[in-house]
Design a protein around this motif. Sequence first.
Motif, mmCIF file in Angstrom:
data_model
loop_
_atom_site.group_PDB
_atom_site.id
_atom_site.type_symbol
_atom_site.label_atom_id
_atom_site.label_comp_id
_atom_site.label_asym_id
_atom_site.label_seq_id
_atom_site.Cartn_x
_atom_site.Cartn_y
_atom_site.Cartn_z
ATOM 1 N N GLU A 130 -102.852 6.072 10.971
ATOM 2 C CA GLU A 130 -102.356 7.153 11.835
ATOM 3 C C GLU A 130 -102.504 6.746 13.286
ATOM 4 N N ASP A 131 -101.487 7.030 14.090
ATOM 5 C CA ASP A 131 -101.620 6.939 15.548
ATOM 6 C C ASP A 131 -100.889 8.136 16.165
ATOM 7 N N GLU A 132 -100.684 8.098 17.471
ATOM 8 C CA GLU A 132 -100.097 9.252 18.180
ATOM 9 C C GLU A 132 -98.718 9.639 17.617
ATOM 10 N N HIS A 133 -97.935 8.643 17.170
ATOM 11 C CA HIS A 133 -96.539 8.896 16.763
ATOM 12 C C HIS A 133 -96.262 8.722 15.277
ATOM 13 N N VAL A 134 -97.197 8.141 14.542
ATOM 14 C CA VAL A 134 -96.918 7.675 13.175
ATOM 15 C C VAL A 134 -98.021 8.089 12.215
ATOM 16 N N LEU A 135 -97.599 8.437 10.985
ATOM 17 C CA LEU A 135 -98.561 8.635 9.891
ATOM 18 C C LEU A 135 -98.071 7.811 8.702
ATOM 19 N N ALA A 136 -99.007 7.196 7.984
ATOM 20 C CA ALA A 136 -98.650 6.472 6.756
ATOM 21 C C ALA A 136 -99.597 6.905 5.656
ATOM 22 N N PHE A 137 -99.030 7.111 4.466
ATOM 23 C CA PHE A 137 -99.837 7.595 3.336
ATOM 24 C C PHE A 137 -99.243 7.062 2.043
ATOM 25 N N LEU A 138 -100.038 7.095 0.983
ATOM 26 C CA LEU A 138 -99.578 6.571 -0.306
ATOM 27 C C LEU A 138 -98.538 7.496 -0.916
ATOM 28 N N ASP A 139 -97.490 6.890 -1.489
ATOM 29 C CA ASP A 139 -96.432 7.668 -2.160
ATOM 30 C C ASP A 139 -96.993 8.278 -3.444
ATOM 31 N N ILE A 140 -96.626 9.529 -3.682
ATOM 32 C CA ILE A 140 -97.151 10.252 -4.849
ATOM 33 C C ILE A 140 -96.508 9.767 -6.158
ATOM 34 N N GLY A 141 -95.370 9.091 -6.045
ATOM 35 C CA GLY A 141 -94.689 8.553 -7.235
ATOM 36 C C GLY A 141 -94.462 7.057 -7.062
ATOM 37 N N PRO A 142 -95.546 6.272 -7.086
ATOM 38 C CA PRO A 142 -95.419 4.854 -6.696
ATOM 39 C C PRO A 142 -94.573 4.020 -7.646
ATOM 40 N N LEU A 143 -93.749 3.119 -7.088
ATOM 41 C CA LEU A 143 -93.016 2.129 -7.896
ATOM 42 C C LEU A 143 -93.924 0.946 -8.212
ATOM 43 N N ALA A 144 -95.004 0.825 -7.452
ATOM 44 C CA ALA A 144 -96.020 -0.198 -7.698
ATOM 45 C C ALA A 144 -97.280 0.254 -6.967
ATOM 46 N N LYS A 145 -98.426 -0.290 -7.360
ATOM 47 C CA LYS A 145 -99.690 0.058 -6.681
ATOM 48 C C LYS A 145 -99.588 -0.264 -5.194
ATOM 49 N N GLY A 146 -99.969 0.705 -4.351
ATOM 50 C CA GLY A 146 -99.940 0.479 -2.908
ATOM 51 C C GLY A 146 -98.664 0.972 -2.234
ATOM 52 N N HIS A 147 -97.692 1.454 -3.030
ATOM 53 C CA HIS A 147 -96.432 1.996 -2.463
ATOM 54 C C HIS A 147 -96.790 3.025 -1.373
ATOM 55 N N THR A 148 -96.348 2.731 -0.169
ATOM 56 C CA THR A 148 -96.764 3.514 1.012
ATOM 57 C C THR A 148 -95.545 4.056 1.739
ATOM 58 N N LEU A 149 -95.687 5.231 2.321
ATOM 59 C CA LEU A 149 -94.637 5.820 3.160
ATOM 60 C C LEU A 149 -95.113 5.843 4.605
ATOM 61 N N VAL A 150 -94.253 5.409 5.500
ATOM 62 C CA VAL A 150 -94.567 5.395 6.934
ATOM 63 C C VAL A 150 -93.597 6.348 7.615
ATOM 64 N N ILE A 151 -94.123 7.382 8.261
ATOM 65 C CA ILE A 151 -93.238 8.405 8.841
ATOM 66 C C ILE A 151 -93.549 8.619 10.328
ATOM 67 N N PRO A 152 -92.492 8.968 11.106
ATOM 68 C CA PRO A 152 -92.756 9.373 12.478
ATOM 69 C C PRO A 152 -93.290 10.814 12.471
ATOM 70 N N LYS A 153 -94.079 11.153 13.466
ATOM 71 C CA LYS A 153 -94.500 12.552 13.576
ATOM 72 C C LYS A 153 -93.328 13.412 14.087
ATOM 73 N N GLU A 154 -92.377 12.773 14.733
ATOM 74 C CA GLU A 154 -91.168 13.458 15.207
ATOM 75 C C GLU A 154 -90.364 13.943 13.993
#
Length: 139
Positions: A21-45
């Motif tokens: 997490e930073d001022e503009h971005v959050l990243a978290f694990l996908d709830i329906g992973p295609l593989a272990k570690g599948h992550t989503l990176v989203i803007p806070k905007e």
Amino acid sequence: MPDTIFDRILRGEVPNHTVYEDEHVLAFLDIGPLAKGHTLVIPKEAKAHLHELSDESAAAIGRALPRICRALIEVTDVDQYNILQNNGARAHQAVFHVHFHIIPKPDAAQGLKVGWPVGTLDHDEASEMAARLRELTQS
Ligand code: AMP
């Protein structure tokens, strides 16, 4: 823009496994992973599509992505992966808040499977299109 599950995650109303997490971005694990570690990176905007993002959010995501990929490689011990970013329902977007998938590719069976129906390039058409695109991207 209508509220999405990711806006609720950003407001802390829905739990998530945050990996960055930073001022503009959050990243978290996908709830329906295609593989272990599948992550989503989203803007806070709150924007549905990539082309709507501010330069500030876009730059912040650009900075964060390689850093998160490096951490994922270390944690999963998988150094091959796909970045996927869907825009619009026809393009498989289900959540209408911009997000980048980081999908580890541990082997052929797991991770993203890609259809790639190759066409041929018409060079006259391509030349015209590229010129028009250069005009628009430089203005
Ligand atoms: P897309 O098809 O690109 O819109 O992908 C949306 C992604 O969001 C899917 O991979 C879902 O598994 C993921 N997703 C939906 N809800 C949640 C949630 N609450 N926490 C984590 N990932 C989610």
